[in-house]
Design a protein around this motif. Structure first.
Motif, PDB file in Angstrom:
ATOM      1  N   LEU A   1       8.893  -6.234  -8.883  1.00 21.55           N
ATOM      2  CA  LEU A   1       7.997  -6.997  -8.024  1.00 21.55           C
ATOM      3  C   LEU A   1       7.175  -5.993  -7.228  1.00 21.55           C
ATOM      4  CD1 LEU A   1       7.117  -9.685  -6.627  1.00 21.55           C
ATOM      5  CD2 LEU A   1       9.009  -9.291  -5.017  1.00 21.55           C
ATOM      6  N   ALA A   2       5.869  -6.183  -7.196  1.00 18.63           N
ATOM      7  CA  ALA A   2       4.989  -5.297  -6.429  1.00 18.63           C
ATOM      8  C   ALA A   2       4.096  -6.150  -5.534  1.00 18.63           C
ATOM      9  CB  ALA A   2       4.132  -4.458  -7.372  1.00 18.63           C
ATOM     10  N   PHE A   3       3.773  -5.612  -4.363  1.00 18.89           N
ATOM     11  CA  PHE A   3       2.894  -6.323  -3.439  1.00 18.89           C
ATOM     12  C   PHE A   3       2.343  -5.357  -2.397  1.00 18.89           C
ATOM     13  CE2 PHE A   3       7.308  -6.920  -2.252  1.00 18.89           C
ATOM     14  CZ  PHE A   3       7.348  -6.499  -0.926  1.00 18.89           C
ATOM     15  N   LYS A   4       1.316  -5.820  -1.705  1.00 23.68           N
ATOM     16  CA  LYS A   4       0.623  -5.023  -0.700  1.00 23.68           C
ATOM     17  C   LYS A   4       1.378  -5.066   0.624  1.00 23.68           C
ATOM     18  CE  LYS A   4      -4.084  -4.463   1.072  1.00 23.68           C
ATOM     19  NZ  LYS A   4      -4.180  -3.095   0.623  1.00 23.68           N
ATOM     20  N   VAL A   5       1.362  -3.930   1.357  1.00 24.66           N
ATOM     21  CA  VAL A   5       1.950  -3.869   2.694  1.00 24.66           C
ATOM     22  C   VAL A   5       0.919  -3.282   3.660  1.00 24.66           C
ATOM     23  CG1 VAL A   5       4.346  -3.692   1.909  1.00 24.66           C
ATOM     24  CG2 VAL A   5       3.016  -1.615   2.264  1.00 24.66           C
ATOM     25  N   ASP A   6       1.211  -3.394   4.943  1.00 23.40           N
ATOM     26  CA  ASP A   6       0.332  -2.813   5.957  1.00 23.40           C
ATOM     27  C   ASP A   6       0.220  -1.304   5.766  1.00 23.40           C
ATOM     28  OD1 ASP A   6      -0.449  -4.924   8.011  1.00 23.40           O
ATOM     29  OD2 ASP A   6       1.730  -5.228   7.884  1.00 23.40           O
TER      30      ASP A   6
ATOM     31  N   MET B   1      -5.497 -10.282  -5.920  1.00 24.77           N
ATOM     32  CA  MET B   1      -4.052 -10.218  -6.118  1.00 24.77           C
ATOM     33  C   MET B   1      -3.322  -9.911  -4.808  1.00 24.77           C
ATOM     34  SD  MET B   1      -3.829  -7.915  -9.592  1.00 24.77           S
ATOM     35  CE  MET B   1      -4.174  -6.422  -8.688  1.00 24.77           C
ATOM     36  N   PHE B   2      -2.176 -10.564  -4.622  1.00 29.40           N
ATOM     37  CA  PHE B   2      -1.317 -10.203  -3.498  1.00 29.40           C
ATOM     38  C   PHE B   2       0.113  -9.893  -3.933  1.00 29.40           C
ATOM     39  CE2 PHE B   2      -0.881 -14.826  -3.573  1.00 29.40           C
ATOM     40  CZ  PHE B   2       0.471 -15.031  -3.318  1.00 29.40           C
ATOM     41  N   ALA B   3       0.480 -10.209  -5.174  1.00 37.31           N
ATOM     42  CA  ALA B   3       1.804  -9.868  -5.693  1.00 37.31           C
ATOM     43  C   ALA B   3       1.768  -9.853  -7.224  1.00 37.31           C
ATOM     44  CB  ALA B   3       2.861 -10.851  -5.210  1.00 37.31           C
ATOM     45  N   LEU B   4       2.592  -8.987  -7.802  1.00 39.86           N
ATOM     46  CA  LEU B   4       2.720  -8.867  -9.257  1.00 39.86           C
ATOM     47  C   LEU B   4       4.194  -8.891  -9.607  1.00 39.86           C
ATOM     48  CD1 LEU B   4       0.324  -5.807  -9.778  1.00 39.86           C
ATOM     49  CD2 LEU B   4      -0.228  -8.210 -10.146  1.00 39.86           C
ATOM     50  N   GLN B   5       4.531  -9.630 -10.638  1.00 46.30           N
ATOM     51  CA  GLN B   5       5.917  -9.730 -11.071  1.00 46.30           C
ATOM     52  C   GLN B   5       5.987  -9.502 -12.573  1.00 46.30           C
ATOM     53  OE1 GLN B   5       7.756 -13.653 -10.717  1.00 46.30           O
ATOM     54  NE2 GLN B   5       9.364 -12.706  -9.512  1.00 46.30           N
ATOM     55  N   ASN B   6       6.836  -8.587 -12.984  1.00 45.64           N
ATOM     56  CA  ASN B   6       7.036  -8.345 -14.397  1.00 45.64           C
ATOM     57  C   ASN B   6       7.682  -9.574 -15.011  1.00 45.64           C
ATOM     58  OD1 ASN B   6       8.784  -7.465 -16.741  1.00 45.64           O
ATOM     59  ND2 ASN B   6       7.614  -5.598 -16.387  1.00 45.64           N
TER      60      ASN B   6
ATOM     61  N   PRO C   1       2.741   2.033  -9.178  1.00 43.25           N
ATOM     62  CA  PRO C   1       1.823   2.796 -10.021  1.00 43.25           C
ATOM     63  C   PRO C   1       0.429   2.179 -10.021  1.00 43.25           C
ATOM     64  CG  PRO C   1       3.884   2.346 -11.174  1.00 43.25           C
ATOM     65  CD  PRO C   1       3.905   1.549  -9.897  1.00 43.25           C
ATOM     66  N   TYR C   2      -0.565   3.027  -9.907  1.00 42.86           N
ATOM     67  CA  TYR C   2      -1.992   2.658  -9.923  1.00 42.86           C
ATOM     68  C   TYR C   2      -2.454   1.907  -8.672  1.00 42.86           C
ATOM     69  CZ  TYR C   2      -1.055   3.631 -14.810  1.00 42.86           C
ATOM     70  OH  TYR C   2      -0.622   4.201 -15.966  1.00 42.86           O
ATOM     71  N   LEU C   3      -1.543   1.364  -7.878  1.00 44.38           N
ATOM     72  CA  LEU C   3      -1.935   0.572  -6.718  1.00 44.38           C
ATOM     73  C   LEU C   3      -1.470   1.169  -5.394  1.00 44.38           C
ATOM     74  CD1 LEU C   3      -1.186  -2.966  -8.171  1.00 44.38           C
ATOM     75  CD2 LEU C   3      -3.435  -1.956  -7.753  1.00 44.38           C
ATOM     76  N   ALA C   4      -0.760   2.282  -5.440  1.00 40.59           N
ATOM     77  CA  ALA C   4      -0.235   2.886  -4.209  1.00 40.59           C
ATOM     78  C   ALA C   4      -1.358   3.292  -3.263  1.00 40.59           C
ATOM     79  CB  ALA C   4       0.638   4.088  -4.544  1.00 40.59           C
ATOM     80  N   ARG C   5      -2.491   3.704  -3.789  1.00 40.34           N
ATOM     81  CA  ARG C   5      -3.594   4.107  -2.908  1.00 40.34           C
ATOM     82  C   ARG C   5      -4.128   2.926  -2.093  1.00 40.34           C
ATOM     83  NH1 ARG C   5      -6.058   4.292  -8.112  1.00 40.34           N
ATOM     84  NH2 ARG C   5      -7.646   2.695  -8.292  1.00 40.34           N
ATOM     85  N   ALA C   6      -3.805   1.713  -2.534  1.00 38.99           N
ATOM     86  CA  ALA C   6      -4.179   0.506  -1.785  1.00 38.99           C
ATOM     87  C   ALA C   6      -2.967  -0.052  -1.026  1.00 38.99           C
ATOM     88  CB  ALA C   6      -4.741  -0.546  -2.734  1.00 38.99           C
ATOM     89  N   GLN C   7      -1.953   0.795  -0.814  1.00 36.86           N
ATOM     90  CA  GLN C   7      -0.738   0.465  -0.063  1.00 36.86           C
ATOM     91  C   GLN C   7       0.086  -0.651  -0.711  1.00 36.86           C
ATOM     92  OE1 GLN C   7      -3.824   0.724   1.915  1.00 36.86           O
ATOM     93  NE2 GLN C   7      -3.273   2.872   1.770  1.00 36.86           N
ATOM     94  N   TRP C   8       0.324  -0.522  -1.999  1.00 32.20           N
ATOM     95  CA  TRP C   8       1.204  -1.446  -2.709  1.00 32.20           C
ATOM     96  C   TRP C   8       2.531  -0.752  -2.957  1.00 32.20           C
ATOM     97  CZ3 TRP C   8       0.276  -6.133  -5.800  1.00 32.20           C
ATOM     98  CH2 TRP C   8      -0.901  -6.788  -5.445  1.00 32.20           C
ATOM     99  N   ILE C   9       3.617  -1.522  -2.811  1.00 27.82           N
ATOM    100  CA  ILE C   9       4.948  -1.004  -3.100  1.00 27.82           C
ATOM    101  C   ILE C   9       5.539  -1.769  -4.280  1.00 27.82           C
ATOM    102  CG2 ILE C   9       5.380  -0.221  -0.743  1.00 27.82           C
ATOM    103  CD1 ILE C   9       7.100  -2.757  -0.345  1.00 27.82           C
TER     104      ILE C   9
END
Length: 114
Positions: free
Chosen positions: A46-51, A35-40, A68-76
């Motif tokens: 909208l959520a996605f990974k950042v540096d 996954m690289f982006a999630l959209q409700n 939520p649940y993905l912040a530890r992998a640097q998702w906003i």
């Protein structure tokens, strides 16, 4: 950008696919499951990974928070209307795609760009 503009942009990236999961989430991924982006589906977020180095700077901005649940992998995550301009949002989505692709095996990476 509208939700459909975001979806069109994500699907135009090399090797991008879309899927629907978890009862209402549009998932943009590469190589089948990365996954690289999630959209409700209701267009609310909208959520996605950042540096990693830029994560804290992004979540300090108004309208953007840790996913939520993905912040530890640097998702906003951000709610609509998106607090970023079209150019900045497209750049971040493209970078999210690049971050995910860079973790794939080299032979898969090469296959995505043929």
């Amino acid at each position: 950008m509208s939700e459909e503009d975001v979806a069109r942009f994500c699907l135009a990236l090399p090797g991008a696919q879309e899927d629907y999961k978890w009862g209402g989430v549009r998932v943009f991924s590469v190589a089948g499951s990365k996954m690289f982006a999630l959209q409700n589906l209701r267009g609310e977020s909208l959520a996605f990974k950042v540096d990693k180095e830029l994560f804290l700077g992004h979540v300090d901005r108004p309208g953007i928070g840790p996913a939520p649940y993905l912040a530890r992998a640097q998702w906003i995550i951000m709610q609509t209307p998106y607090p970023l301009g079209a150019d900045e949002l497209q750049g971040l989505l493209q970078r999210s795609h690049q971050l995910v692709v860079s973790k794939l095996p080299r032979r898969v990476q090469v296959g995505l760009f043929l």
